[in-house]
Design an enzyme around this catalytic site. Structure first.
Site, mmCIF file in Angstrom:
data_model
loop_
_atom_site.group_PDB
_atom_site.id
_atom_site.type_symbol
_atom_site.label_atom_id
_atom_site.label_comp_id
_atom_site.label_asym_id
_atom_site.label_seq_id
_atom_site.Cartn_x
_atom_site.Cartn_y
_atom_site.Cartn_z
ATOM 1 N N ASP A 59 0.828 -1.071 -0.135
ATOM 2 C CA ASP A 59 -0.075 -0.108 -0.219
ATOM 3 C C ASP A 59 1.192 1.117 -0.290
ATOM 4 O OD1 ASP A 59 -1.609 1.717 1.084
ATOM 5 O OD2 ASP A 59 -2.879 1.325 2.250
ATOM 6 N N ASN A 86 3.145 2.855 -11.194
ATOM 7 C CA ASN A 86 2.030 2.463 -11.571
ATOM 8 C C ASN A 86 0.508 2.986 -10.631
ATOM 9 O OD1 ASN A 86 -0.129 1.872 -14.126
ATOM 10 N ND2 ASN A 86 -0.723 0.560 -11.919
ATOM 11 N N TYR A 163 -6.308 15.974 -9.527
ATOM 12 C CA TYR A 163 -5.389 14.737 -9.944
ATOM 13 C C TYR A 163 -4.726 15.812 -11.031
ATOM 14 C CZ TYR A 163 -4.680 11.586 -13.372
ATOM 15 O OH TYR A 163 -4.130 10.736 -13.740
ATOM 16 N N LYS A 167 -0.020 15.075 -10.502
ATOM 17 C CA LYS A 167 0.607 14.320 -11.822
ATOM 18 C C LYS A 167 1.256 15.608 -12.143
ATOM 19 C CE LYS A 167 -1.435 10.859 -12.233
ATOM 20 N NZ LYS A 167 -0.619 9.577 -11.708
ATOM 21 N N THR A 198 -10.719 2.026 -19.579
ATOM 22 C CA THR A 198 -10.216 1.126 -17.557
ATOM 23 C C THR A 198 -11.635 1.867 -16.362
ATOM 24 O OG1 THR A 198 -8.528 2.574 -16.510
ATOM 25 C CG2 THR A 198 -7.809 0.936 -17.752
#
Length: 245
Positions: A59, A86, A163, A167, A198
């Protein structure tokens, strides 16, 4: 046999990346936050005849979990050739700059940035034992400040106040990491897997996990003449793949 640790590899892009690296002859440590999910993923790969893989509970948001994973892998090998960071979360949408809760920022950054730092620092000693270590930070073209400030960019209106900054921060960490390791055999790059269908985006993406996996594997397996400290998106720039920070 070269070895690789992939975080968040029990499903989707991480799982496909594991599959493709196994097909290339790598030994894969398949990182999964939930060990049972990881073991199920290993069983699927075994059913395809891919046996050089084992599940590792990790984790990335939990220091003790990361340390335990490092200890477990360290009992089995003195060398790690590739690290693919990832694991990531979106934080859910919409995310407005004026309304997104601080807790959402904290949760997303905990995984998308701090988790990468935590895992990289934990495994850097094993990576340094490899003659050709590679680190791939799975980013997104959405983290590009240049592109997201360009009204002509196709995804200009696809904003996300939590988000996207996570990044962007990951990209800056990648730059610093590559710089710090510039006089070593390391190759460190940020790779955008593309807008892939996905559960991360409720399968709204237009690309396949096979395409995404291949993009990540390309930079996980680059030779000594390959780039380092760069930001790549085959989807956005199919010619040279490099995109602006």
């Amino acid at each position: 046999m070269k070895s690789v640790l992939i975080t968040g590899a029990n499903k989707s892009i991480g799982f496909e990346t594991a599959r493709q690296l196994l097909q290339k002859g790598y030994y894969v440590y398949l990182g999964s936050r939930n060990l049972e999910n990881g073991r199920e993923a290993v069983e699927k790969l075994n059913a395809e005849g891919l046996s050089n893989v084992e599940a590792v509970q990790i984790d990335v948001t939990n220091a003790a979990s990361v340390e335990a994973a490092r200890a477990e892998i360290g009992k089995k090998t003195d060398v790690l050739d590739v690290l693919i960071n990832n694991a990531g979360i979106s934080g859910g949408l919409p995310q407005t700059a004026t309304g997104a809760p601080i807790d959402t920022f904290l949760n997303v950054f905990e995984t998308n940035l701090f988790g990468v730092v935590r895992v990289t620092q934990a495994f850097i000693d094993l990576l340094k034992q490899s003659p050709a270590p590679r680190i791939v930070n799975v980013s997104s073209s959405a983290g590009s400040l240049t592109l997201h400030s360009d009204p002509t960019w196709p995804y200009y209106h696809h904003k996300g106040a939590v988000y996207l900054p996570s990044k962007s921060a990951l990209n800056m960490y990648t730059i610093n990491l590559a710089y710090e390791l510039r006089d070593t055999p390391f190759k460190v790059n940020a790779v955008d897997p593309g807008y892939i269908a996905t559960d991360f985006n409720n399968h709204r993406g237009t690309g396949t996990v096979a395409e995404a996996g291949a993009r990540i594997v390309k930079y996980a397996t680059i030779d000594s003449d390959g780039p380092t400290g760069k930001y790549f998106s085959e989807e956005y720039n199919p010619e040279t793949e490099e995109i602006p920070w």
